[in-house]
Design a protein around this motif. Sequence first.
Motif, PDB file in Angstrom:
ATOM      1  N   GLU A   1       9.209   5.487   1.448  1.00  0.00           N
ATOM      2  CA  GLU A   1       8.203   5.600   0.386  1.00  0.00           C
ATOM      3  C   GLU A   1       7.911   4.252  -0.273  1.00  0.00           C
ATOM      4  OE1 GLU A   1      12.143   6.495  -1.671  1.00  0.00           O
ATOM      5  OE2 GLU A   1      11.236   6.676   0.305  1.00  0.00           O
ATOM      6  N   LYS A   2       8.937   3.411  -0.460  1.00  0.00           N
ATOM      7  CA  LYS A   2       8.731   2.103  -1.094  1.00  0.00           C
ATOM      8  C   LYS A   2       7.881   1.201  -0.208  1.00  0.00           C
ATOM      9  CE  LYS A   2      11.251  -1.796  -3.099  1.00  0.00           C
ATOM     10  NZ  LYS A   2      12.592  -2.377  -3.361  1.00  0.00           N
ATOM     11  N   ASP A   3       8.138   1.221   1.080  1.00  0.00           N
ATOM     12  CA  ASP A   3       7.367   0.391   2.019  1.00  0.00           C
ATOM     13  C   ASP A   3       5.897   0.796   2.014  1.00  0.00           C
ATOM     14  OD1 ASP A   3       9.637  -0.998   4.038  1.00  0.00           O
ATOM     15  OD2 ASP A   3      10.257   0.861   3.079  1.00  0.00           O
ATOM     16  N   ILE A   4       5.630   2.090   1.935  1.00  0.00           N
ATOM     17  CA  ILE A   4       4.252   2.575   1.957  1.00  0.00           C
ATOM     18  C   ILE A   4       3.492   2.080   0.733  1.00  0.00           C
ATOM     19  CG2 ILE A   4       2.793   4.621   1.905  1.00  0.00           C
ATOM     20  CD1 ILE A   4       4.206   4.147   4.578  1.00  0.00           C
ATOM     21  N   LYS A   5       4.147   2.082  -0.429  1.00  0.00           N
ATOM     22  CA  LYS A   5       3.501   1.617  -1.660  1.00  0.00           C
ATOM     23  C   LYS A   5       3.147   0.132  -1.592  1.00  0.00           C
ATOM     24  CE  LYS A   5       5.711   5.031  -4.698  1.00  0.00           C
ATOM     25  NZ  LYS A   5       6.668   5.231  -5.817  1.00  0.00           N
TER      26      LYS A   5
END
Length: 576
Positions: free
Chosen positions: A460-464
Amino acid sequence: MMTYKSGLYTLNCILWSCIHVEPLLLGLLFKQFFNILKPGENFTINLFSIIALTSVYTIGRMINIRWGAMVDNKHRFNMSALLRRNMFESILKKPGASSIPCSQGEALNCFRDDARTIEDSISWTLDFIGNVVFVIVAVTIMVSINAKITLFVFTPLVAVVGIVQVLRSKLQKYRVASREATGLVTGAMGEIFSAVQAIKVAGEEENVVRYLEKLNRQRHKMMLKDTLLTQSLHSIFYNTVSIGTGFILLLAAGSMKNGDMTIGELSLFIYYLNFISDFTSFFGGFIANNRQAKVSFLRIAEVMQEDNLYNAVEHNDLHLKSGNKDTKDNINISEKFSAEDLTDISVEGLSYQYKTSGNGIEDIHFRLKKGSFTVITGRIGSGKSTLIKVLLGLLPSDGGNIKWNGKTVTNPAEFFISPYCAYTPQIPNLVSDSIKNNILFGLQEEAVDINNSLHAAVLEKDIKELENGLDTVIGPKGVKLSGGQIQRVAVARMFARKAELLVFDDISSALDVETENKLWNRLFKDRPATCLVVSNRRGALKQADQIIVMKDGRIEAIGRLEELLDHCDEMKAIWG
Protein backbone atom coordinates in the motif's frame (compact mmCIF):
# COMPACT_ATOMS: atom_id res chain seq x y z
CA MET A 1 -6.84 -28.58 -43.39
CA MET A 2 -8.91 -28.39 -46.56
CA THR A 3 -11.72 -30.29 -44.83
CA TYR A 4 -11.88 -27.72 -41.99
CA LYS A 5 -14.79 -25.38 -42.79
CA SER A 6 -15.34 -27.47 -45.93
CA GLY A 7 -18.32 -25.35 -46.99
CA LEU A 8 -16.20 -22.19 -46.86
CA TYR A 9 -13.38 -23.89 -48.76
CA THR A 10 -15.81 -25.15 -51.43
CA LEU A 11 -17.38 -21.70 -51.87
CA ASN A 12 -13.91 -20.15 -52.06
CA CYS A 13 -12.85 -22.76 -54.60
CA ILE A 14 -15.91 -22.11 -56.80
CA LEU A 15 -15.44 -18.33 -56.71
CA TRP A 16 -11.73 -18.43 -57.51
CA SER A 17 -12.16 -21.11 -60.15
CA CYS A 18 -14.64 -18.77 -61.85
CA ILE A 19 -12.20 -15.87 -61.48
CA HIS A 20 -9.45 -17.89 -63.20
CA VAL A 21 -11.72 -19.40 -65.87
CA GLU A 22 -13.55 -16.19 -66.83
CA PRO A 23 -10.69 -14.90 -69.08
CA LEU A 24 -11.54 -17.75 -71.47
CA LEU A 25 -14.65 -15.76 -72.42
CA LEU A 26 -12.69 -12.56 -72.94
CA GLY A 27 -10.29 -14.42 -75.22
CA LEU A 28 -13.18 -15.54 -77.40
CA LEU A 29 -14.43 -11.93 -77.54
CA PHE A 30 -10.96 -10.82 -78.68
CA LYS A 31 -11.02 -13.47 -81.39
CA GLN A 32 -14.43 -12.32 -82.58
CA PHE A 33 -13.33 -8.68 -82.61
CA PHE A 34 -10.36 -9.32 -84.87
CA ASN A 35 -12.42 -11.57 -87.11
CA ILE A 36 -14.96 -8.79 -87.82
CA LEU A 37 -12.12 -6.70 -89.24
CA LYS A 38 -12.19 -8.90 -92.34
CA PRO A 39 -13.91 -7.45 -95.42
CA GLY A 40 -17.57 -8.39 -95.78
CA GLU A 41 -18.37 -8.46 -92.06
CA ASN A 42 -21.05 -6.18 -90.53
CA PHE A 43 -18.50 -4.26 -88.47
CA THR A 44 -20.77 -1.75 -86.68
CA ILE A 45 -23.40 -4.19 -85.40
CA ASN A 46 -20.79 -6.75 -84.37
CA LEU A 47 -18.66 -4.09 -82.66
CA PHE A 48 -21.51 -2.87 -80.45
CA SER A 49 -22.41 -6.45 -79.59
CA ILE A 50 -18.81 -7.15 -78.53
CA ILE A 51 -18.68 -3.92 -76.49
CA ALA A 52 -21.92 -4.84 -74.69
CA LEU A 53 -20.73 -8.38 -73.94
CA THR A 54 -17.36 -7.07 -72.76
CA SER A 55 -19.09 -4.60 -70.40
CA VAL A 56 -21.26 -7.36 -68.95
CA TYR A 57 -18.15 -9.55 -68.57
CA THR A 58 -16.23 -6.76 -66.80
CA ILE A 59 -19.02 -5.97 -64.33
CA GLY A 60 -19.53 -9.66 -63.56
CA ARG A 61 -15.81 -10.19 -63.06
CA MET A 62 -15.56 -7.21 -60.68
CA ILE A 63 -18.40 -8.61 -58.57
CA ASN A 64 -16.83 -12.07 -58.60
CA ILE A 65 -13.43 -10.75 -57.53
CA ARG A 66 -14.99 -8.73 -54.70
CA TRP A 67 -16.83 -11.74 -53.31
CA GLY A 68 -13.82 -13.96 -53.90
CA ALA A 69 -11.58 -11.61 -51.91
CA MET A 70 -14.06 -11.43 -49.02
CA VAL A 71 -14.47 -15.21 -48.81
CA ASP A 72 -10.74 -15.84 -49.27
CA ASN A 73 -9.83 -13.46 -46.43
CA LYS A 74 -12.25 -15.25 -44.11
CA HIS A 75 -10.99 -18.66 -45.21
CA ARG A 76 -7.34 -17.65 -44.79
CA PHE A 77 -8.05 -16.32 -41.31
CA ASN A 78 -9.75 -19.56 -40.30
CA MET A 79 -6.79 -21.63 -41.53
CA SER A 80 -4.09 -19.71 -39.66
CA ALA A 81 -6.34 -19.20 -36.62
CA LEU A 82 -6.91 -22.96 -36.36
CA LEU A 83 -3.16 -23.62 -36.39
CA ARG A 84 -2.50 -20.96 -33.78
CA ARG A 85 -5.41 -22.12 -31.64
CA ASN A 86 -4.15 -25.72 -31.65
CA MET A 87 -0.59 -24.62 -30.91
CA PHE A 88 -1.78 -22.46 -28.04
CA GLU A 89 -3.96 -25.23 -26.61
CA SER A 90 -1.10 -27.73 -26.82
CA ILE A 91 1.26 -25.34 -25.03
CA LEU A 92 -1.28 -24.65 -22.28
CA LYS A 93 -1.86 -28.37 -21.74
CA LYS A 94 1.84 -29.02 -21.23
CA PRO A 95 3.33 -28.75 -17.73
CA GLY A 96 4.05 -25.07 -17.16
CA ALA A 97 7.80 -25.44 -16.65
CA SER A 98 8.23 -27.33 -19.94
CA SER A 99 5.45 -25.87 -22.10
CA ILE A 100 7.72 -24.98 -25.05
CA PRO A 101 11.00 -26.67 -26.04
CA CYS A 102 12.49 -23.50 -27.54
CA SER A 103 12.89 -19.81 -26.78
CA GLN A 104 9.88 -17.52 -26.64
CA GLY A 105 11.18 -15.77 -29.76
CA GLU A 106 11.25 -18.99 -31.76
CA ALA A 107 7.75 -19.87 -30.58
CA LEU A 108 6.40 -16.43 -31.58
CA ASN A 109 8.14 -16.75 -34.93
CA CYS A 110 6.36 -20.07 -35.40
CA PHE A 111 2.98 -18.55 -34.48
CA ARG A 112 3.50 -15.70 -36.92
CA ASP A 113 5.52 -16.87 -39.95
CA ASP A 114 4.99 -20.63 -40.09
CA ALA A 115 1.23 -20.32 -39.72
CA ARG A 116 1.23 -17.73 -42.51
CA THR A 117 3.28 -19.99 -44.80
CA ILE A 118 0.82 -22.86 -44.33
CA GLU A 119 -2.09 -20.45 -44.81
CA ASP A 120 -0.56 -19.41 -48.16
CA SER A 121 -0.06 -23.03 -49.15
CA ILE A 122 -3.73 -23.90 -48.54
CA SER A 123 -5.03 -20.75 -50.22
CA TRP A 124 -2.84 -21.32 -53.27
CA THR A 125 -4.52 -24.67 -53.90
CA LEU A 126 -7.57 -22.65 -54.97
CA ASP A 127 -5.50 -20.75 -57.52
CA PHE A 128 -3.96 -24.03 -58.63
CA ILE A 129 -7.37 -25.63 -59.21
CA GLY A 130 -8.67 -22.58 -61.11
CA ASN A 131 -5.53 -22.36 -63.23
CA VAL A 132 -5.63 -26.06 -64.08
CA VAL A 133 -9.24 -25.76 -65.26
CA PHE A 134 -8.31 -22.72 -67.36
CA VAL A 135 -5.28 -24.46 -68.88
CA ILE A 136 -7.26 -27.60 -69.77
CA VAL A 137 -9.98 -25.63 -71.57
CA ALA A 138 -7.52 -23.18 -73.15
CA VAL A 139 -5.21 -25.93 -74.41
CA THR A 140 -8.18 -27.80 -75.86
CA ILE A 141 -9.11 -24.69 -77.84
CA MET A 142 -5.48 -24.03 -78.82
CA VAL A 143 -4.96 -27.62 -80.00
CA SER A 144 -7.94 -27.22 -82.25
CA ILE A 145 -6.20 -24.17 -83.76
CA ASN A 146 -2.62 -25.53 -84.01
CA ALA A 147 -1.53 -28.69 -82.17
CA LYS A 148 2.19 -28.34 -83.03
CA ILE A 149 2.57 -24.89 -81.52
CA THR A 150 0.48 -25.83 -78.48
CA LEU A 151 2.93 -28.60 -77.58
CA PHE A 152 5.67 -25.99 -77.15
CA VAL A 153 3.61 -24.38 -74.39
CA PHE A 154 4.54 -27.23 -72.02
CA THR A 155 8.29 -27.04 -72.62
CA PRO A 156 8.82 -24.23 -70.03
CA LEU A 157 6.60 -26.14 -67.55
CA VAL A 158 8.88 -29.20 -67.74
CA ALA A 159 11.94 -26.97 -67.22
CA VAL A 160 10.39 -25.28 -64.16
CA VAL A 161 9.49 -28.61 -62.50
CA GLY A 162 13.01 -29.91 -63.12
CA ILE A 163 14.63 -26.82 -61.57
CA VAL A 164 12.45 -27.05 -58.44
CA GLN A 165 13.23 -30.75 -57.98
CA VAL A 166 16.98 -30.12 -58.26
CA LEU A 167 16.87 -27.31 -55.66
CA ARG A 168 14.31 -28.95 -53.34
CA SER A 169 16.77 -29.81 -50.54
CA LYS A 170 18.33 -26.35 -50.58
CA LEU A 171 14.90 -24.72 -50.36
CA GLN A 172 14.09 -26.66 -47.18
CA LYS A 173 17.57 -26.22 -45.70
CA TYR A 174 17.66 -22.44 -46.15
CA ARG A 175 14.10 -21.98 -44.88
CA VAL A 176 14.85 -23.94 -41.68
CA ALA A 177 18.08 -21.97 -41.11
CA SER A 178 16.44 -18.57 -41.67
CA ARG A 179 13.54 -19.33 -39.31
CA GLU A 180 15.89 -20.60 -36.59
CA ALA A 181 18.11 -17.52 -36.91
CA THR A 182 15.07 -15.23 -36.68
CA GLY A 183 13.90 -17.10 -33.59
CA LEU A 184 17.29 -16.61 -31.90
CA VAL A 185 17.16 -12.86 -32.51
CA THR A 186 13.60 -12.39 -31.23
CA GLY A 187 14.32 -14.65 -28.26
CA ALA A 188 17.46 -12.72 -27.36
CA MET A 189 15.62 -9.40 -27.59
CA GLY A 190 12.92 -10.67 -25.23
CA GLU A 191 15.55 -11.82 -22.72
CA ILE A 192 17.41 -8.51 -22.97
CA PHE A 193 14.26 -6.47 -22.34
CA SER A 194 13.42 -8.61 -19.31
CA ALA A 195 16.92 -8.24 -17.88
CA VAL A 196 17.52 -4.50 -18.40
CA GLN A 197 18.25 -3.85 -14.73
CA ALA A 198 20.67 -6.76 -14.41
CA ILE A 199 22.51 -5.68 -17.57
CA LYS A 200 22.87 -2.11 -16.30
CA VAL A 201 24.03 -3.20 -12.84
CA ALA A 202 26.65 -5.49 -14.40
CA GLY A 203 27.75 -2.80 -16.88
CA GLU A 204 27.42 -5.27 -19.75
CA GLU A 205 25.56 -3.02 -22.20
CA GLU A 206 28.31 -3.13 -24.85
CA ASN A 207 28.70 -6.91 -24.63
CA VAL A 208 24.95 -7.41 -24.92
CA VAL A 209 24.79 -5.13 -27.97
CA ARG A 210 27.70 -7.00 -29.57
CA TYR A 211 25.97 -10.31 -28.92
CA LEU A 212 22.74 -9.03 -30.48
CA GLU A 213 24.68 -7.70 -33.48
CA LYS A 214 26.31 -11.12 -33.90
CA LEU A 215 22.91 -12.84 -33.94
CA ASN A 216 21.59 -10.25 -36.40
CA ARG A 217 24.54 -10.80 -38.74
CA GLN A 218 23.86 -14.53 -38.66
CA ARG A 219 20.16 -13.92 -39.31
CA HIS A 220 21.00 -11.54 -42.15
CA LYS A 221 23.21 -14.19 -43.72
CA MET A 222 20.57 -16.94 -43.45
CA MET A 223 17.70 -14.70 -44.59
CA LEU A 224 19.79 -13.49 -47.53
CA LYS A 225 20.42 -17.07 -48.66
CA ASP A 226 16.74 -17.97 -48.32
CA THR A 227 15.49 -14.82 -50.06
CA LEU A 228 18.16 -14.97 -52.77
CA LEU A 229 17.32 -18.56 -53.68
CA THR A 230 13.56 -17.87 -53.65
CA GLN A 231 13.88 -14.76 -55.80
CA SER A 232 16.36 -16.46 -58.13
CA LEU A 233 13.85 -19.26 -58.68
CA HIS A 234 11.12 -16.74 -59.46
CA SER A 235 13.46 -15.01 -61.92
CA ILE A 236 14.34 -18.30 -63.58
CA PHE A 237 10.67 -19.23 -63.83
CA TYR A 238 9.66 -15.97 -65.51
CA ASN A 239 12.64 -15.84 -67.83
CA THR A 240 12.20 -19.47 -68.84
CA VAL A 241 8.58 -18.74 -69.66
CA SER A 242 9.49 -15.57 -71.60
CA ILE A 243 12.07 -17.38 -73.73
CA GLY A 244 9.59 -20.18 -74.43
CA THR A 245 6.92 -17.64 -75.33
CA GLY A 246 9.26 -16.01 -77.84
CA PHE A 247 9.85 -19.28 -79.68
CA ILE A 248 6.12 -20.00 -79.72
CA LEU A 249 5.32 -16.60 -81.23
CA LEU A 250 7.93 -17.16 -83.95
CA LEU A 251 6.24 -20.42 -84.87
CA ALA A 252 2.84 -18.73 -84.83
CA ALA A 253 4.13 -16.02 -87.21
CA GLY A 254 5.18 -18.72 -89.67
CA SER A 255 1.73 -20.28 -89.55
CA MET A 256 0.14 -16.88 -90.17
CA LYS A 257 2.36 -16.39 -93.20
CA ASN A 258 1.31 -19.77 -94.60
CA GLY A 259 -2.36 -18.96 -94.01
CA ASP A 260 -2.87 -21.73 -91.44
CA MET A 261 -4.00 -19.27 -88.77
CA THR A 262 -6.35 -16.27 -88.89
CA ILE A 263 -5.66 -12.99 -87.13
CA GLY A 264 -8.51 -13.73 -84.69
CA GLU A 265 -7.04 -17.14 -83.89
CA LEU A 266 -3.61 -15.58 -83.40
CA SER A 267 -5.02 -13.01 -80.95
CA LEU A 268 -6.80 -15.79 -79.04
CA PHE A 269 -3.63 -17.88 -79.03
CA ILE A 270 -1.48 -15.00 -77.72
CA TYR A 271 -4.07 -14.06 -75.08
CA TYR A 272 -4.36 -17.61 -73.72
CA LEU A 273 -0.62 -18.10 -73.98
CA ASN A 274 -0.03 -15.28 -71.49
CA PHE A 275 -2.23 -16.97 -68.87
CA ILE A 276 -0.68 -20.39 -69.48
CA SER A 277 2.80 -18.86 -69.15
CA ASP A 278 1.77 -17.25 -65.85
CA PHE A 279 0.52 -20.66 -64.68
CA THR A 280 3.92 -22.15 -65.48
CA SER A 281 5.60 -19.56 -63.26
CA PHE A 282 2.92 -19.99 -60.58
CA PHE A 283 3.36 -23.76 -60.66
CA GLY A 284 7.05 -23.43 -59.80
CA GLY A 285 6.28 -21.09 -56.90
CA PHE A 286 3.45 -23.37 -55.76
CA ILE A 287 5.78 -26.37 -55.50
CA ALA A 288 8.45 -24.30 -53.71
CA ASN A 289 5.88 -22.95 -51.23
CA ASN A 290 4.65 -26.48 -50.48
CA ARG A 291 8.24 -27.49 -49.67
CA GLN A 292 8.48 -24.56 -47.28
CA ALA A 293 5.06 -25.40 -45.78
CA LYS A 294 6.39 -28.86 -44.94
CA VAL A 295 9.20 -27.23 -42.96
CA SER A 296 6.64 -25.02 -41.21
CA PHE A 297 4.52 -28.04 -40.22
CA LEU A 298 7.60 -29.73 -38.73
CA ARG A 299 8.47 -26.59 -36.76
CA ILE A 300 4.90 -26.32 -35.45
CA ALA A 301 4.99 -29.98 -34.38
CA GLU A 302 8.28 -29.27 -32.59
CA VAL A 303 6.79 -26.32 -30.68
CA MET A 304 3.74 -28.43 -29.80
CA GLN A 305 6.06 -31.32 -28.80
CA GLU A 306 3.85 -33.66 -30.81
CA ASP A 307 4.92 -36.62 -32.95
CA ASN A 308 1.63 -36.59 -34.84
CA LEU A 309 1.36 -33.66 -37.28
CA TYR A 310 -2.41 -34.13 -37.46
CA ASN A 311 -2.72 -32.66 -33.96
CA ALA A 312 -1.72 -29.29 -35.45
CA VAL A 313 -4.74 -29.34 -37.80
CA GLU A 314 -7.27 -31.01 -35.51
CA HIS A 315 -10.68 -29.50 -36.18
CA ASN A 316 -11.82 -27.28 -33.29
CA ASP A 317 -14.28 -24.43 -32.92
CA LEU A 318 -12.63 -21.00 -33.00
CA HIS A 319 -15.52 -19.31 -31.11
CA LEU A 320 -15.53 -16.33 -33.46
CA LYS A 321 -19.23 -15.53 -33.24
CA SER A 322 -20.26 -12.58 -31.11
CA GLY A 323 -22.43 -13.12 -28.08
CA ASN A 324 -20.29 -15.84 -26.48
CA LYS A 325 -20.38 -14.78 -22.83
CA ASP A 326 -18.63 -17.77 -21.30
CA THR A 327 -15.64 -15.77 -20.15
CA LYS A 328 -13.69 -15.27 -16.94
CA ASP A 329 -15.23 -11.81 -16.53
CA ASN A 330 -18.57 -13.43 -15.76
CA ILE A 331 -17.26 -15.84 -13.13
CA ASN A 332 -17.45 -14.72 -9.53
CA ILE A 333 -14.38 -15.87 -7.63
CA SER A 334 -16.50 -16.63 -4.60
CA GLU A 335 -18.16 -19.44 -6.56
CA LYS A 336 -16.15 -22.57 -5.88
CA PHE A 337 -16.04 -25.91 -7.59
CA SER A 338 -18.19 -28.70 -6.17
CA ALA A 339 -15.41 -29.99 -3.93
CA GLU A 340 -14.74 -30.00 -0.20
CA ASP A 341 -12.71 -27.20 1.33
CA LEU A 342 -9.17 -28.17 2.17
CA THR A 343 -8.70 -30.22 5.33
CA ASP A 344 -5.65 -32.26 4.37
CA ILE A 345 -3.11 -32.63 1.52
CA SER A 346 -0.91 -35.71 1.40
CA VAL A 347 2.04 -36.34 -0.93
CA GLU A 348 3.18 -39.95 -1.33
CA GLY A 349 6.28 -41.08 -3.23
CA LEU A 350 6.45 -38.04 -5.51
CA SER A 351 9.40 -38.24 -7.93
CA TYR A 352 10.76 -36.39 -10.93
CA GLN A 353 14.06 -36.45 -12.81
CA TYR A 354 15.34 -33.89 -15.31
CA LYS A 355 16.31 -35.65 -18.52
CA THR A 356 19.29 -33.39 -19.20
CA SER A 357 21.02 -33.47 -15.82
CA GLY A 358 19.51 -36.45 -14.01
CA ASN A 359 18.80 -34.25 -10.99
CA GLY A 360 15.35 -33.87 -9.47
CA ILE A 361 13.40 -35.21 -6.53
CA GLU A 362 12.81 -38.77 -5.35
CA ASP A 363 10.32 -40.51 -3.05
CA ILE A 364 8.86 -37.39 -1.41
CA HIS A 365 6.35 -37.93 1.42
CA PHE A 366 4.68 -35.23 3.54
CA ARG A 367 1.28 -33.90 4.70
CA LEU A 368 -0.23 -30.43 4.96
CA LYS A 369 -3.08 -29.72 7.36
CA LYS A 370 -5.63 -26.95 6.98
CA GLY A 371 -4.36 -23.61 8.27
CA SER A 372 -0.77 -24.85 8.66
CA PHE A 373 2.37 -22.91 7.63
CA THR A 374 4.90 -25.30 6.11
CA VAL A 375 8.36 -24.20 4.97
CA ILE A 376 10.50 -26.16 2.51
CA THR A 377 14.15 -25.34 3.09
CA GLY A 378 17.48 -26.57 1.78
CA ARG A 379 20.67 -25.54 0.08
CA ILE A 380 20.89 -24.44 -3.57
CA GLY A 381 20.14 -27.37 -5.86
CA SER A 382 18.50 -29.46 -3.15
CA GLY A 383 15.22 -29.70 -5.10
CA LYS A 384 13.00 -27.16 -3.30
CA SER A 385 11.59 -25.40 -6.37
CA THR A 386 11.43 -28.66 -8.31
CA LEU A 387 9.26 -30.15 -5.57
CA ILE A 388 6.85 -27.19 -5.78
CA LYS A 389 6.65 -27.40 -9.58
CA VAL A 390 5.96 -31.15 -9.56
CA LEU A 391 3.35 -30.75 -6.82
CA LEU A 392 1.50 -28.08 -8.81
CA GLY A 393 1.80 -29.94 -12.11
CA LEU A 394 4.24 -27.47 -13.67
CA LEU A 395 6.53 -30.45 -14.20
CA PRO A 396 5.17 -33.96 -14.93
CA SER A 397 5.80 -36.38 -12.07
CA ASP A 398 7.57 -39.67 -12.77
CA GLY A 399 5.72 -41.35 -9.92
CA GLY A 400 3.78 -40.89 -6.70
CA ASN A 401 0.38 -39.60 -5.65
CA ILE A 402 -1.09 -36.31 -4.46
CA LYS A 403 -4.31 -36.42 -2.44
CA TRP A 404 -6.68 -33.58 -1.56
CA ASN A 405 -8.83 -34.55 1.44
CA GLY A 406 -7.98 -38.20 0.75
CA LYS A 407 -8.99 -38.04 -2.94
CA THR A 408 -6.30 -38.58 -5.55
CA VAL A 409 -5.53 -35.59 -7.77
CA THR A 410 -5.19 -37.09 -11.25
CA ASN A 411 -4.18 -33.88 -13.05
CA PRO A 412 -2.35 -31.46 -10.72
CA ALA A 413 -1.87 -28.84 -13.46
CA GLU A 414 -5.63 -28.45 -13.91
CA PHE A 415 -6.54 -28.97 -10.24
CA PHE A 416 -4.15 -26.64 -8.42
CA ILE A 417 -5.67 -23.38 -9.65
CA SER A 418 -7.95 -20.81 -8.06
CA PRO A 419 -9.92 -21.27 -5.86
CA TYR A 420 -8.04 -24.38 -4.77
CA CYS A 421 -4.55 -22.97 -5.02
CA ALA A 422 -2.66 -19.74 -5.79
CA TYR A 423 1.05 -19.64 -6.55
CA THR A 424 3.82 -17.03 -6.70
CA PRO A 425 7.02 -18.29 -8.40
CA GLN A 426 10.58 -17.15 -7.80
CA ILE A 427 10.42 -14.97 -10.91
CA PRO A 428 6.86 -13.63 -11.23
CA ASN A 429 5.32 -13.00 -14.63
CA LEU A 430 3.86 -9.51 -14.94
CA VAL A 431 2.53 -7.94 -18.13
CA SER A 432 2.92 -4.44 -19.54
CA ASP A 433 -0.26 -3.05 -18.04
CA SER A 434 -1.36 -1.19 -14.92
CA ILE A 435 -0.67 -2.57 -11.45
CA LYS A 436 -4.43 -2.92 -10.92
CA ASN A 437 -4.88 -5.08 -14.02
CA ASN A 438 -1.86 -7.19 -13.11
CA ILE A 439 -3.47 -7.92 -9.74
CA LEU A 440 -6.97 -8.55 -11.11
CA PHE A 441 -5.66 -10.43 -14.15
CA GLY A 442 -9.13 -10.88 -15.63
CA LEU A 443 -11.21 -10.95 -12.45
CA GLN A 444 -14.06 -8.50 -11.88
CA GLU A 445 -12.89 -5.55 -9.83
CA GLU A 446 -16.09 -5.49 -7.75
CA ALA A 447 -15.52 -9.14 -6.76
CA VAL A 448 -12.04 -8.44 -5.34
CA ASP A 449 -11.07 -6.53 -2.21
CA ILE A 450 -8.03 -5.03 -3.90
CA ASN A 451 -7.11 -2.78 -0.96
CA ASN A 452 -7.01 -5.76 1.37
CA SER A 453 -4.78 -7.62 -1.11
CA LEU A 454 -2.42 -4.62 -1.28
CA HIS A 455 -2.27 -4.41 2.52
CA ALA A 456 -1.59 -8.12 2.91
CA ALA A 457 1.22 -7.89 0.34
CA VAL A 458 2.78 -4.86 2.12
CA LEU A 459 2.32 -2.83 -1.06
CA GLU A 460 0.00 0.00 0.00
CA LYS A 461 2.85 2.45 0.78
CA ASP A 462 4.53 1.83 -2.58
CA ILE A 463 1.26 2.46 -4.43
CA LYS A 464 0.80 5.84 -2.72
CA GLU A 465 4.30 6.92 -3.78
CA LEU A 466 3.65 6.13 -7.46
CA GLU A 467 2.39 9.08 -9.51
CA ASN A 468 -0.55 7.17 -11.02
CA GLY A 469 -1.07 4.76 -8.12
CA LEU A 470 -2.78 1.53 -9.13
CA ASP A 471 -3.08 2.82 -12.70
CA THR A 472 0.71 2.97 -13.12
CA VAL A 473 1.78 1.02 -16.21
CA ILE A 474 4.74 -1.12 -15.20
CA GLY A 475 6.24 -2.08 -18.59
CA PRO A 476 7.19 -5.56 -19.88
CA LYS A 477 7.62 -7.98 -16.97
CA GLY A 478 7.35 -5.06 -14.52
CA VAL A 479 10.59 -3.43 -15.66
CA LYS A 480 9.56 -0.07 -14.11
CA LEU A 481 9.30 -1.61 -10.63
CA SER A 482 11.98 -2.82 -8.24
CA GLY A 483 12.52 -6.54 -7.67
CA GLY A 484 10.72 -6.38 -4.33
CA GLN A 485 7.77 -4.50 -5.80
CA ILE A 486 7.45 -7.06 -8.58
CA GLN A 487 7.31 -9.85 -5.99
CA ARG A 488 4.69 -8.07 -3.91
CA VAL A 489 2.47 -7.26 -6.91
CA ALA A 490 2.52 -11.00 -7.69
CA VAL A 491 1.73 -11.81 -4.06
CA ALA A 492 -1.20 -9.33 -4.11
CA ARG A 493 -2.48 -11.05 -7.25
CA MET A 494 -2.28 -14.36 -5.40
CA PHE A 495 -4.16 -13.00 -2.36
CA ALA A 496 -6.91 -11.64 -4.66
CA ARG A 497 -7.75 -15.23 -5.68
CA LYS A 498 -8.94 -16.22 -2.17
CA ALA A 499 -7.45 -19.69 -2.56
CA GLU A 500 -7.44 -22.53 -0.02
CA LEU A 501 -3.72 -23.21 -0.52
CA LEU A 502 -1.10 -20.48 -0.96
CA VAL A 503 2.27 -21.48 -2.41
CA PHE A 504 5.26 -19.11 -2.20
CA ASP A 505 8.44 -20.11 -4.02
CA ASP A 506 11.27 -18.17 -2.35
CA ILE A 507 9.63 -14.75 -2.61
CA SER A 508 11.83 -13.47 0.21
CA SER A 509 14.87 -13.44 -2.11
CA ALA A 510 13.76 -10.01 -3.36
CA LEU A 511 12.44 -8.68 -0.02
CA ASP A 512 14.26 -7.11 2.90
CA VAL A 513 13.85 -8.74 6.30
CA GLU A 514 11.49 -6.08 7.68
CA THR A 515 9.12 -6.26 4.69
CA GLU A 516 9.14 -10.06 4.76
CA ASN A 517 8.27 -10.14 8.47
CA LYS A 518 5.39 -7.70 7.88
CA LEU A 519 4.09 -9.91 5.08
CA TRP A 520 4.06 -13.08 7.22
CA ASN A 521 2.56 -11.30 10.23
CA ARG A 522 -0.26 -9.81 8.14
CA LEU A 523 -0.86 -13.16 6.50
CA PHE A 524 -1.33 -14.91 9.85
CA LYS A 525 -3.46 -12.10 11.21
CA ASP A 526 -5.84 -11.67 8.26
CA ARG A 527 -5.97 -15.05 6.55
CA PRO A 528 -6.60 -18.63 7.76
CA ALA A 529 -5.22 -20.08 4.49
CA THR A 530 -2.88 -23.06 4.34
CA CYS A 531 0.60 -21.97 3.26
CA LEU A 532 3.46 -23.86 1.60
CA VAL A 533 6.60 -21.71 1.47
CA VAL A 534 10.06 -22.21 -0.01
CA SER A 535 12.51 -20.15 2.06
CA ASN A 536 15.79 -20.22 3.96
CA ARG A 537 15.01 -16.99 5.84
CA ARG A 538 14.88 -17.18 9.62
CA GLY A 539 11.66 -15.17 9.80
CA ALA A 540 9.75 -17.78 7.82
CA LEU A 541 11.45 -20.72 9.59
CA LYS A 542 10.49 -19.33 13.01
CA GLN A 543 6.83 -19.01 11.97
CA ALA A 544 6.63 -22.52 10.54
CA ASP A 545 4.39 -25.20 12.01
CA GLN A 546 6.35 -27.72 9.93
CA ILE A 547 9.72 -27.54 8.18
CA ILE A 548 10.70 -29.90 5.36
CA VAL A 549 14.48 -30.09 4.96
CA MET A 550 15.62 -31.04 1.43
CA LYS A 551 19.00 -32.49 0.49
CA ASP A 552 20.04 -33.90 -2.90
CA GLY A 553 16.44 -34.24 -4.08
CA ARG A 554 15.25 -36.13 -0.99
CA ILE A 555 13.64 -35.16 2.30
CA GLU A 556 16.35 -35.15 4.93
CA ALA A 557 14.05 -34.38 7.87
CA ILE A 558 10.63 -33.02 8.83
CA GLY A 559 9.69 -31.24 12.06
CA ARG A 560 9.53 -27.96 13.92
CA LEU A 561 12.52 -25.63 14.07
CA GLU A 562 13.54 -26.50 17.63
CA GLU A 563 13.46 -30.24 16.94
CA LEU A 564 15.44 -29.98 13.72
CA LEU A 565 18.14 -27.77 15.25
CA ASP A 566 18.62 -30.47 17.89
CA HIS A 567 19.14 -33.49 15.63
CA CYS A 568 19.39 -32.46 11.95
CA ASP A 569 22.90 -31.46 10.77
CA GLU A 570 21.55 -30.14 7.46
CA MET A 571 19.14 -27.81 9.30
CA LYS A 572 21.98 -26.60 11.51
CA ALA A 573 24.07 -25.80 8.43
CA ILE A 574 21.18 -23.88 6.81
CA TRP A 575 20.45 -21.98 10.03
CA GLY A 576 24.11 -21.02 10.20
